[in-house]
Structure formats: C-alpha cells, structure tokens
Design an enzyme around this catalytic site. Structure first.
Site, PDB file in Angstrom:
ATOM      1  N   ASP A  66      39.491  35.258  35.035  1.00 26.60           N
ATOM      2  CA  ASP A  66      38.384  35.634  34.159  1.00 26.60           C
ATOM      3  C   ASP A  66      38.816  35.625  32.698  1.00 26.60           C
ATOM      4  O   ASP A  66      40.006  35.450  32.391  1.00 26.60           O
ATOM      5  CB  ASP A  66      37.818  37.013  34.555  1.00 26.60           C
ATOM      6  CG  ASP A  66      38.920  38.027  34.890  1.00 26.60           C
ATOM      7  OD1 ASP A  66      40.060  37.853  34.418  1.00 26.60           O
ATOM      8  OD2 ASP A  66      38.636  38.986  35.610  1.00 26.60           O
ATOM      9  N   ASP A 135      35.721  50.636  40.028  1.00 26.78           N
ATOM     10  CA  ASP A 135      34.370  50.496  40.597  1.00 26.78           C
ATOM     11  C   ASP A 135      34.308  49.436  41.703  1.00 26.78           C
ATOM     12  O   ASP A 135      33.233  49.045  42.140  1.00 26.78           O
ATOM     13  CB  ASP A 135      33.352  50.176  39.485  1.00 26.78           C
ATOM     14  CG  ASP A 135      33.616  48.835  38.803  1.00 26.78           C
ATOM     15  OD1 ASP A 135      34.579  48.125  39.176  1.00 26.78           O
ATOM     16  OD2 ASP A 135      32.851  48.484  37.883  1.00 26.78           O
ATOM     17  N   HIS A 137      35.431  46.293  41.522  1.00 24.89           N
ATOM     18  CA  HIS A 137      35.309  44.882  41.141  1.00 24.89           C
ATOM     19  C   HIS A 137      36.599  44.107  41.447  1.00 24.89           C
ATOM     20  O   HIS A 137      37.695  44.664  41.448  1.00 24.89           O
ATOM     21  CB  HIS A 137      34.878  44.710  39.676  1.00 24.89           C
ATOM     22  CG  HIS A 137      35.887  45.077  38.644  1.00 24.89           C
ATOM     23  ND1 HIS A 137      35.583  45.788  37.512  1.00 24.89           N
ATOM     24  CD2 HIS A 137      37.214  44.811  38.544  1.00 24.89           C
ATOM     25  CE1 HIS A 137      36.662  45.940  36.777  1.00 24.89           C
ATOM     26  NE2 HIS A 137      37.675  45.365  37.385  1.00 24.89           N
ATOM     27  N   GLU A 142      31.297  42.722  38.975  1.00 26.17           N
ATOM     28  CA  GLU A 142      30.933  44.137  38.982  1.00 26.17           C
ATOM     29  C   GLU A 142      30.010  44.438  40.167  1.00 26.17           C
ATOM     30  O   GLU A 142      29.492  43.513  40.800  1.00 26.17           O
ATOM     31  CB  GLU A 142      30.245  44.484  37.655  1.00 26.17           C
ATOM     32  CG  GLU A 142      31.144  44.302  36.424  1.00 26.17           C
ATOM     33  CD  GLU A 142      32.202  45.409  36.266  1.00 26.17           C
ATOM     34  OE1 GLU A 142      32.705  45.923  37.281  1.00 26.17           O
ATOM     35  OE2 GLU A 142      32.524  45.730  35.111  1.00 26.17           O
TER      36      GLU A 142
HETATM   37  P1  PGA Z   1      44.109  47.038  36.210  1.00 26.83           P
HETATM   38  O1  PGA Z   1      42.666  46.411  36.402  1.00 26.83           O
HETATM   39  O2  PGA Z   1      45.034  46.119  36.921  1.00 26.83           O
HETATM   40  O3  PGA Z   1      44.335  47.046  34.738  1.00 26.83           O
HETATM   41  O4  PGA Z   1      44.059  48.400  36.814  1.00 26.83           O
HETATM   42  C1  PGA Z   1      42.325  45.841  37.625  1.00 26.83           C
HETATM   43  C2  PGA Z   1      40.958  45.202  37.514  1.00 26.83           C
HETATM   44  O5  PGA Z   1      40.166  45.641  36.670  1.00 26.83           O
HETATM   45  O6  PGA Z   1      40.675  44.271  38.273  1.00 26.83           O
END
Ligand code: PGA
Length: 259
Positions: A66, A135, A137, A142
């Site tokens: 992404d 959450d 994702h 999302e």
């Molecule tokens: P993080 O984020 O590795 O910084 O905890 C994971 C994500 O948002 O997919």
C-alpha cells in the site's frame, strides 16, 4: 490457517525471516512486503543474514502492499521511502526490482489497475508478509472492505490515523487516503505470513483467526486462503480460545514440513 505462538517478538521475527530466506534461496521469486512496525524485526534479521550469511535478494522482486495518497515518494513517511530505509537499500535487490504504488498519481484508479497488471506480469506474489491493524485491517483494507476487493483507493478510519500518528509530526499530517492492494489481490499470493506482536493486537488476531469470515474484520478473509501462517507472540495470542491446540499441533509438526 496454521497458528504459531512464539515466546517473544524476536522469535516471530526469526521465524518469519526463516520462511523468507527459504523462499529466496529457492531461486527467483516475488515477495510481498509490508510496512509499519510489525515487520521491522524481520527486516533487521534479513539484513543481518545478507551481511553475514550471504543471503542474496538479487533474484527477487518485491511489491509493496500500500501507499499513502498525496505523499510524494521522497517524503520520509511514504512507504516508498520507508521500505527503502528499513530494508531494501540494505540488501541487494536489483535496481528496478522493488515496486510500489504512486501516491501522487493523477488517476489513482488507473495507477491501481496498472499495479495489478505489474503484479500479474511478474507471475504473482510467492510470499506475502502482512501485519494487522488494531481494527483488523490488512494492507489498508479497513473494516467493511469487500472480501473480493482489488487494488484501489481507500479512506483510513480515525483509529488507523491515530495508530499511525506516531510516524508523523502531527496527527493531522496522516493522510486521509491510501492506495492499497485489495483483499482479493492479497489472497492471490501463494503463501501468506501474518505477523502480530503485543497485547494491542490480541483482539484483532482473535477476531481474524477464530471469528467468522466477515468484512467487519478484513483479516478474517485470510481464512479463505489455502496457505496462511499466522506468527504471533504470547501477548498477541492472549485472547485466542484454542491456544493449547495450536501449540500442541505446532509442537508435533514434523520439521521437514516447514511453514
Ligand atoms: P503496525 O501496523 O505494524 O505498525 O502495527 C500494522 C498495520 O497497520 O497493518
């Protein structure tokens, strides 16, 4: 899904690095890379193995999951910069072998479609590394993302923007929009490696692994994939109902089977 509960984040990083090393040593391959904090230990481990163990990425291609919309690639928090600074510049990928989305594309939908074509043109992703948001994702899909979604523009939830504010000078600097591979795109990778560490991820992991397949928890879509390894530390595994079963099964797995 295979759920592997490991004592510490360092064990998660080492086990993920083992799977990536095995893939890379097998010959030319396409890796799917994630950004965020979760894979940093894995990247450190791979850099170390490159420096001291001769692990080479010269025959590998990589695709990012992404990118933020509206950040030029030179911005230090664009995922283009982050992956270069945290991993790819410290190993020996070929000059044009690391592919990302252009967050400044005038036509984001066209950019998304071209990205899908580039992944397909490279033969698809062999091994995809994934983190998980609080959450639920994966990538930036999302809650309520279509389980069949393709690469496209998405709006970040308030929760994700808060979670990612630590990377920016001010919470208001976190972009509202992103380009992300879709859940349908991610599910086409041949092997998925979902990593999670820490108590903050326990709820999302429990929902993704033991909850129903439902768009409210996008990571639950991975239950539909035939080859997923979920590597979690004790804290991220703390809300799993069937921890003993996973630990027992993994403990009795023949070594030759690999991940
Ligand atoms: P993080 O984020 O590795 O910084 O905890 C994971 C994500 O948002 O997919």
């Amino acid at each position: 899904m295979e759920i592997i509960i490991l004592p510490t984040p360092a064990d998660v990083a080492r086990t993920a690095a083992d799977a990536i090393e095995e893939q890379v040593r097998r010959g030319p391959c396409v890796l799917g890379l994630a950004t965020g904090s979760t894979p940093l230990g894995t990247y450190q481990e791979l850099i170390e193995r490159h420096r001291t163990g001769g692990l080479s990425f010269a025959q590998a291609h990589a695709f990012l999951l992404d990118e933020y919309v509206g950040l030029p690639s030179a911005h230090p928090q664009s995922y283009h910069s982050v992956i270069r600074d945290e991993f790819t510049a410290s190993v020996d990928f070929g000059a044009d072998a690391v592919h990302g989305l252009d967050g400044m594309a005038e036509d984001p939908q066209a950019e998304a479609e071209q990205y899908e074509a580039r992944i397909a043109g490279a033969g698809g992703v062999d091994l995809q590394i994934l983190g998980i948001g609080t959450d639920g994702h994966v990538g930036f899909n999302e809650p309520m993302s279509s389980l069949g979604s393709r690469t496209r523009i998405k709006t970040l939830t308030r929760q994700t923007r808060q979670d990612n504010a630590r990377f920016f000078d001010s919470p208001n600097d976190v972009p509202d929009h992103v380009l992300t591979q879709g859940l349908g795109t991610i599910r086409e990778a041949r092997h998925l490696l979902l990593l999670a560490m820490g108590e903050a991820k326990a709820e999302a992991i429990a929902a993704a692994v033991e909850g129903p397949v439902a768009a409210i928890c996008p990571a639950s879509a991975l239950q539909l994939h035939p080859h997923v390894s979920v590597l979690v530390d004790e804290a991220a595994a703390s809300l799993l109902a069937h921890r003993d079963y996973y630990t027992d099964t993994f403990g009795r797995k023949p070594a030759w089977q690999g991940l």
